[in-house]
Motif scaffolding. Structure first.
Motif, PDB file in Angstrom:
ATOM      1  N   PRO A 196     -33.690  28.732  49.629  1.00 36.71           N
ATOM      2  CA  PRO A 196     -33.702  29.953  48.802  1.00 36.71           C
ATOM      3  C   PRO A 196     -32.681  31.004  49.229  1.00 36.71           C
ATOM      4  O   PRO A 196     -32.059  31.645  48.374  1.00 36.71           O
ATOM      5  N   SER A 197     -32.474  31.165  50.535  1.00 39.03           N
ATOM      6  CA  SER A 197     -31.574  32.230  51.006  1.00 39.03           C
ATOM      7  C   SER A 197     -30.107  31.969  50.686  1.00 39.03           C
ATOM      8  O   SER A 197     -29.289  32.891  50.763  1.00 39.03           O
ATOM      9  N   LEU A 198     -29.752  30.738  50.334  1.00 40.09           N
ATOM     10  CA  LEU A 198     -28.344  30.410  50.052  1.00 40.09           C
ATOM     11  C   LEU A 198     -28.067  30.165  48.578  1.00 40.09           C
ATOM     12  O   LEU A 198     -26.903  29.977  48.198  1.00 40.09           O
ATOM     13  N   ARG A 199     -29.100  30.155  47.772  1.00 41.62           N
ATOM     14  CA  ARG A 199     -28.887  29.879  46.348  1.00 41.62           C
ATOM     15  C   ARG A 199     -28.139  31.028  45.672  1.00 41.62           C
ATOM     16  O   ARG A 199     -28.458  32.187  45.874  1.00 41.62           O
ATOM     17  N   GLY A 200     -27.112  30.655  44.913  1.00 37.43           N
ATOM     18  CA  GLY A 200     -26.294  31.655  44.233  1.00 37.43           C
ATOM     19  C   GLY A 200     -25.258  32.315  45.122  1.00 37.43           C
ATOM     20  O   GLY A 200     -24.610  33.277  44.705  1.00 37.43           O
ATOM     21  N   LYS A 201     -25.087  31.820  46.355  1.00 37.04           N
ATOM     22  CA  LYS A 201     -24.150  32.452  47.296  1.00 37.04           C
ATOM     23  C   LYS A 201     -23.032  31.499  47.720  1.00 37.04           C
ATOM     24  O   LYS A 201     -22.500  31.595  48.825  1.00 37.04           O
ATOM     25  N   LYS A 202     -22.674  30.580  46.827  1.00 39.61           N
ATOM     26  CA  LYS A 202     -21.674  29.572  47.155  1.00 39.61           C
ATOM     27  C   LYS A 202     -20.314  30.172  47.459  1.00 39.61           C
ATOM     28  O   LYS A 202     -19.487  29.563  48.158  1.00 39.61           O
ATOM     29  N   GLU A 203     -20.038  31.336  46.941  1.00 33.34           N
ATOM     30  CA  GLU A 203     -18.736  31.968  47.165  1.00 33.34           C
ATOM     31  C   GLU A 203     -18.677  32.754  48.473  1.00 33.34           C
ATOM     32  O   GLU A 203     -17.620  33.264  48.848  1.00 33.34           O
ATOM     33  N   SER A 204     -19.783  32.863  49.173  1.00 31.57           N
ATOM     34  CA  SER A 204     -19.793  33.592  50.446  1.00 31.57           C
ATOM     35  C   SER A 204     -18.929  32.869  51.470  1.00 31.57           C
ATOM     36  O   SER A 204     -18.931  31.633  51.531  1.00 31.57           O
ATOM     37  N   PRO A 205     -18.178  33.601  52.298  1.00 30.42           N
ATOM     38  CA  PRO A 205     -17.269  32.951  53.257  1.00 30.42           C
ATOM     39  C   PRO A 205     -17.979  32.085  54.289  1.00 30.42           C
ATOM     40  O   PRO A 205     -17.384  31.160  54.824  1.00 30.42           O
ATOM     41  N   ASP A 206     -19.242  32.391  54.590  1.00 32.94           N
ATOM     42  CA  ASP A 206     -19.962  31.607  55.594  1.00 32.94           C
ATOM     43  C   ASP A 206     -20.938  30.618  54.964  1.00 32.94           C
ATOM     44  O   ASP A 206     -21.818  30.092  55.642  1.00 32.94           O
ATOM     45  N   TYR A 207     -20.799  30.359  53.675  1.00 36.63           N
ATOM     46  CA  TYR A 207     -21.747  29.500  52.960  1.00 36.63           C
ATOM     47  C   TYR A 207     -21.809  28.099  53.570  1.00 36.63           C
ATOM     48  O   TYR A 207     -22.890  27.593  53.898  1.00 36.63           O
ATOM     49  N   ASN A 208     -20.674  27.465  53.741  1.00 39.35           N
ATOM     50  CA  ASN A 208     -20.656  26.096  54.265  1.00 39.35           C
ATOM     51  C   ASN A 208     -21.209  26.018  55.683  1.00 39.35           C
ATOM     52  O   ASN A 208     -21.902  25.067  56.048  1.00 39.35           O
ATOM     53  N   GLU A 209     -20.880  27.027  56.485  1.00 36.02           N
ATOM     54  CA  GLU A 209     -21.375  27.049  57.863  1.00 36.02           C
ATOM     55  C   GLU A 209     -22.892  27.154  57.888  1.00 36.02           C
ATOM     56  O   GLU A 209     -23.574  26.453  58.650  1.00 36.02           O
ATOM     57  N   ARG A 210     -23.437  28.001  57.038  1.00 38.17           N
ATOM     58  CA  ARG A 210     -24.890  28.170  56.986  1.00 38.17           C
ATOM     59  C   ARG A 210     -25.574  26.943  56.373  1.00 38.17           C
ATOM     60  O   ARG A 210     -26.628  26.513  56.835  1.00 38.17           O
ATOM     61  N   LEU A 211     -24.936  26.383  55.338  1.00 35.12           N
ATOM     62  CA  LEU A 211     -25.511  25.200  54.705  1.00 35.12           C
ATOM     63  C   LEU A 211     -25.546  24.020  55.668  1.00 35.12           C
ATOM     64  O   LEU A 211     -26.485  23.212  55.651  1.00 35.12           O
ATOM     65  N   SER A 212     -24.553  23.916  56.537  1.00 35.59           N
ATOM     66  CA  SER A 212     -24.477  22.813  57.483  1.00 35.59           C
ATOM     67  C   SER A 212     -25.646  22.803  58.456  1.00 35.59           C
ATOM     68  O   SER A 212     -25.990  21.755  59.012  1.00 35.59           O
ATOM     69  N   LYS A 213     -26.269  23.966  58.667  1.00 40.27           N
ATOM     70  CA  LYS A 213     -27.389  24.065  59.612  1.00 40.27           C
ATOM     71  C   LYS A 213     -28.726  23.676  58.988  1.00 40.27           C
ATOM     72  O   LYS A 213     -29.717  23.478  59.703  1.00 40.27           O
ATOM     73  N   VAL A 214     -28.753  23.568  57.666  1.00 42.01           N
ATOM     74  CA  VAL A 214     -30.020  23.332  56.978  1.00 42.01           C
ATOM     75  C   VAL A 214     -30.565  21.927  57.257  1.00 42.01           C
ATOM     76  O   VAL A 214     -31.725  21.767  57.632  1.00 42.01           O
ATOM     77  N   ALA A 215     -29.734  20.916  57.066  1.00 41.85           N
ATOM     78  CA  ALA A 215     -30.210  19.539  57.245  1.00 41.85           C
ATOM     79  C   ALA A 215     -30.741  19.280  58.652  1.00 41.85           C
ATOM     80  O   ALA A 215     -31.811  18.660  58.801  1.00 41.85           O
ATOM     81  N   PRO A 216     -30.038  19.703  59.722  1.00 41.01           N
ATOM     82  CA  PRO A 216     -30.603  19.481  61.059  1.00 41.01           C
ATOM     83  C   PRO A 216     -31.959  20.151  61.271  1.00 41.01           C
ATOM     84  O   PRO A 216     -32.847  19.587  61.924  1.00 41.01           O
TER      85      PRO A 216
END
Length: 539
Positions: free
Chosen positions: A465-485
């Protein structure tokens, strides 16, 4: 409990005393018995002709009872509970705690049957249940009862697959199974062998291709070789580079061919890499294509790759360890179009067919006995040429191993029970469930496909939920990468399911869902999505 000195114990072993009971031990004063010392020093020949050494207190009834108890535990804890969706996939413990729970120390004194049975229960209790319907972590899963029956028989007979003399049934059976697999590839003749895993099958192919080009290397080694080059896609299995290192070619000899956005080898870049290697003074000798890549489940374009190999006179190996079982499906076998043009194929029925570890076949189109010429050493104590039967049935000299476990029975027995039609339905069902999962995933907020799958690898992100709609954020990929682990840790600690994850190129960590277990249903696919939503709702 009776106390026996060394003299009395030896008298029992020599058959001179019959009063020994199952509850005996040797007294601490045994070294004071002079007669016992004399027997130990002078009468070994007499001892060798005496009764067998004691096993399970010399009581075959006790041995049988132990095995029945162990089989009972296996049936209850592995087969019943281990395949039940209501049970945990694993009972996770941290290493130090697990060491204490398992009591791993090996001691001087033996333990009671009750303790042994408890050890068996503990081993099962804290092991991952790979036959569980919520185990999606590897390219193998599930439990086929007929294949398991074959494994039990194989382990009980405890023979080695190197001569007809000691494995007559299995020598004939292996050839029949390999013949069937070769026919599915599209060959009416050829050779092959079961190997200890797909990595070894791939290494065999590299070694055979090298030997065919430079047979002197068997005797003269690397000094008989010019700089060699082999080619594979950047999506290949890591065993290709590992095999090059193991065989003395070096990892620099492996030229990585570009893959397209779906993970398929690009034939045009293969052609370019071959020309480049020749210009640099290397000798190309092999191309390893992949049918079913590990992460994306991609199938390389075999027809186009075979054209390149034919033009340059290169050995074509197809690593179909994961995707080879698709050949059983009339609906989906087009994914491996052109595989009949390969020189060798690696195929692991223990993956998609759930035959059980391990069951890995190396198939060859060659009919010149290349396997034996490459690996044979004619050991006179094992492969005598004056045996009373046809010595061509002694297949052990075709492989690098000496002792080789029997891997054909479980596949043969499963095939006998299921038939080719049953195995085809198993493959088609996996494809159908993967498609169902993809369609359900698209309906839910927070799930995003990495790409449309063509196989049963479904790769996707769960976006919390905290990352939905924020794909353009500069740290989006970094934060998304932490979700699966994080989600992986939560599911494993809870024991609810297991799914693999990984990064891929520039892509952040994503889940790779493997739909392979033959007992899976749509309810299991729904559970997967629901569980990820529950585990990640606070992220």
């Amino acid at each position: 409990m009776k106390c026996w000195c060394a003299e009395c114990l030896l008298r029992v072993l020599l058959g001179l005393c019959v009063e020994l009971k199952s509850d005996f031990y040797i007294c601490k004063e045994r070294n004071n018995c002079k007669r016992a010392k004399a027997i130990l020093e002078n009468d070994f020949l007499l001892m060798a002709d005496s009764q067998p050494l004691l096993s399970l207190d010399g009581d075959p009834v006790a041995a049988e009872a132990l095995l029945q108890d162990v089989f009972g535990i296996v049936v209850d804890e592995v087969i019943r509970k281990g395949t039940s969706a209501s049970e945990k996939v694993c009972e996770w413990k941290e290493p130090e705690e697990l060491k204490q729970l398992l009591d791993l120390e090996l001691r001087h004194e033996g333990e009671s049957q009750e303790q042994i049975l408890e050890h068996c229960r503990a081993v099962i209790r804290y092991s991952v249940k790979t036959c569980h319907p919520r185990f999606f972590n590897q390219l193998f899963s599930g439990l086929d009862p007929h294949a398991l029956a074959g494994r039990i028989v194989t382990e009980s007979l405890n023979t080695s697959q190197y001569t007809y003399e000691i494995a007559p049934v299995f020598v004939l059976m292996e050839e029949e199974v390999l013949k069937k697999l070769r026919a599915l590839v599209g060959w009416s003749s050829g050779d092959g062998v079961f190997c200890p895993g797909g990595s070894i099958s791939n290494m065999y192919a590299v070694n055979l291709a090298r030997y065919q080009r430079y047979p002197d290397c068997k005797q003269r080694g690397l000094r008989a070789l010019p700089p060699l080059a082999l080619f594979t896609s950047k999506e290949c299995h890591y065993s290709i580079k590992k095999g090059a290192a193991f065989l003395g070619l070096g990892t620099d000899s492996v030229r990585m061919v570009k893959a397209d956005e779906r993970g398929k080898m690009i034939p045009e870049d293969l052609e370019r890499q071959i020309s480049l290697a020749k210009a640099e003074g290397a000798v190309p000798f092999l191309v390893s294509a992949t049918s079913g890549t590990t992460v994306l489940g991609a199938f390389d374009p075999l027809e186009e790759i075979a054209d390149v190999c034919q033009h340059h006179g290169l050995w074509l190996h197809v690593d179909a360890a994961w995707g080879g079982s698709v050949l059983l499906s009339q609906t989906h076998r087009h994914l491996l179009a052109g595989i009949q043009r390969a020189d060798s194929v690696a195929w692991n029925p223990h993956k998609l067919l759930s035959t059980g570890l391990q069951c890995s076949a190396l198939l060859l189109r060659d009919t010149s006995n290349l396997l034996k010429r490459c690996h044979g050493s004619q050991a006179s104590y094992l492969f005598q040429q004056d045996k009373f039967y046809d010595v061509t049935l002694d297949t052990g000299d075709k492989v690098v191993q000496c002792g080789r476990r029997v891997d054909c029975l479980k596949l043969w027995l499963m095939w006998k029970a299921q038939g080719g039609q049953g195995l085809e339905r198993r493959v088609d069902q996996a494809f159908a469930l993967a498609r169902y999962l993809v369609e359900e995933l698209k309906k839910r907020e927070g799930f995003e496909l990495v790409m449309e799958p063509e196989f049963v690898n479904v790769c996707f992100w769960f976006v919390p939920p905290s990352l939905r709609g924020k794909k353009e954020s500069p740290d989006y990929n970094e934060r998304l990468s932490k979700v699966a682990p994080i989600l992986k840790e939560r599911m494993v600690r809870k024991g609810s399911m297991m799914i693999g994850y990984q990064p891929h190129g520039t892509r952040s960590n994503f889940f790779r869902m493997v739909v392979a277990n033959p007992v899976l249903t749509r309810a299991d696919m729904d559970f997967l999505l629901n569980e990820l939503e529950r585990l990640g709702q606070d992220l």
